[in-house]
Design a protein around this motif. Structure first.
Motif, short mmCIF file in Angstrom:
data_model
loop_
_atom_site.label_atom_id
_atom_site.label_comp_id
_atom_site.label_asym_id
_atom_site.label_seq_id
_atom_site.Cartn_x
_atom_site.Cartn_y
_atom_site.Cartn_z
N SER A 36 9.38 -3.54 -1.59
CA SER A 36 9.03 -2.26 -2.21
C SER A 36 8.51 -2.55 -3.62
N PHE A 37 7.96 -1.53 -4.24
CA PHE A 37 7.40 -1.67 -5.58
C PHE A 37 8.05 -0.66 -6.50
N LEU A 38 8.28 -1.08 -7.75
CA LEU A 38 8.92 -0.24 -8.75
C LEU A 38 7.95 0.00 -9.90
N GLY A 39 8.18 1.05 -10.65
CA GLY A 39 7.36 1.33 -11.83
C GLY A 39 6.36 2.43 -11.58
N GLN A 40 5.61 2.74 -12.64
CA GLN A 40 4.70 3.88 -12.57
C GLN A 40 3.52 3.65 -11.63
N ASN A 41 3.20 2.41 -11.30
CA ASN A 41 2.10 2.12 -10.37
C ASN A 41 2.57 1.92 -8.93
N ALA A 42 3.82 2.20 -8.64
CA ALA A 42 4.39 1.88 -7.32
C ALA A 42 3.59 2.46 -6.17
N SER A 43 3.04 3.64 -6.33
CA SER A 43 2.29 4.27 -5.24
C SER A 43 0.94 3.60 -4.98
N SER A 44 0.54 2.68 -5.85
CA SER A 44 -0.74 1.97 -5.68
C SER A 44 -0.64 0.78 -4.74
N PHE A 45 0.57 0.48 -4.24
CA PHE A 45 0.77 -0.70 -3.40
C PHE A 45 1.30 -0.31 -2.03
N VAL A 46 0.71 -0.90 -1.01
CA VAL A 46 1.10 -0.61 0.36
C VAL A 46 1.29 -1.94 1.09
N VAL A 47 2.47 -2.13 1.69
CA VAL A 47 2.70 -3.31 2.50
C VAL A 47 1.99 -3.10 3.83
N ILE A 48 1.17 -4.07 4.21
CA ILE A 48 0.42 -3.98 5.46
C ILE A 48 1.27 -4.66 6.55
N GLY A 49 1.57 -3.93 7.59
CA GLY A 49 2.39 -4.50 8.65
C GLY A 49 3.81 -4.01 8.57
N PRO A 50 4.68 -4.63 9.36
CA PRO A 50 6.07 -4.15 9.42
C PRO A 50 6.79 -4.33 8.09
N ASN A 51 7.53 -3.30 7.73
CA ASN A 51 8.34 -3.34 6.51
C ASN A 51 9.53 -2.43 6.73
N PRO A 52 10.71 -2.93 7.04
CA PRO A 52 11.13 -4.31 6.85
C PRO A 52 10.63 -5.24 7.95
#
Length: 99
Positions: A36-52
């Motif tokens: 996962s991503f933390l901080g004000q830009n967190a919504s700018s990152f997407v894990v591609i594929g299964p997570n977890p």
């Protein structure tokens, strides 16, 4: 694999993680790894594929590596990538890395 700094550029980065079993226990359980991503830009990152991601049990002293493809939707000033490792549903390690 890419370094975490590649996430600042936008586009797809393939981040490699290595998990090593340093436990003294013999009992082997399945491992779940969530990014996962933390901080004000967190919504700018997407894990591609299964997570977890679900990994097979790792024997004592054994290492397993895996790639986490991440899409950064636009160039950014960085953030924090958090990797949570669970064994049989119980959190074992949380790693946070700034980029």
């Amino acid at each position: 694999p890419d370094t975490l700094a590649a996430l600042r550029n936008g586009g797809v980065a393939r981040i490699e993680y290595v998990v090593q079993n340093i436990s003294s226990r013999i009992l082997l359980k399945g491992i779940q790894l969530k990014v996962s991503f933390l901080g004000q830009n967190a919504s700018s990152f997407v894990v591609i594929g299964p997570n977890p991601q679900y990994l097979e049990p790792v024997l004592q002293g054994q290492r397993v590596s895996f790639l986490v493809p991440v899409l950064a939707t636009n160039p950014n000033n960085g953030g924090t990538m958090q990797v949570e490792l669970k064994e049989d549903g119980r959190t074992v390690v949380i790693s946070r890395n700034n980029f």
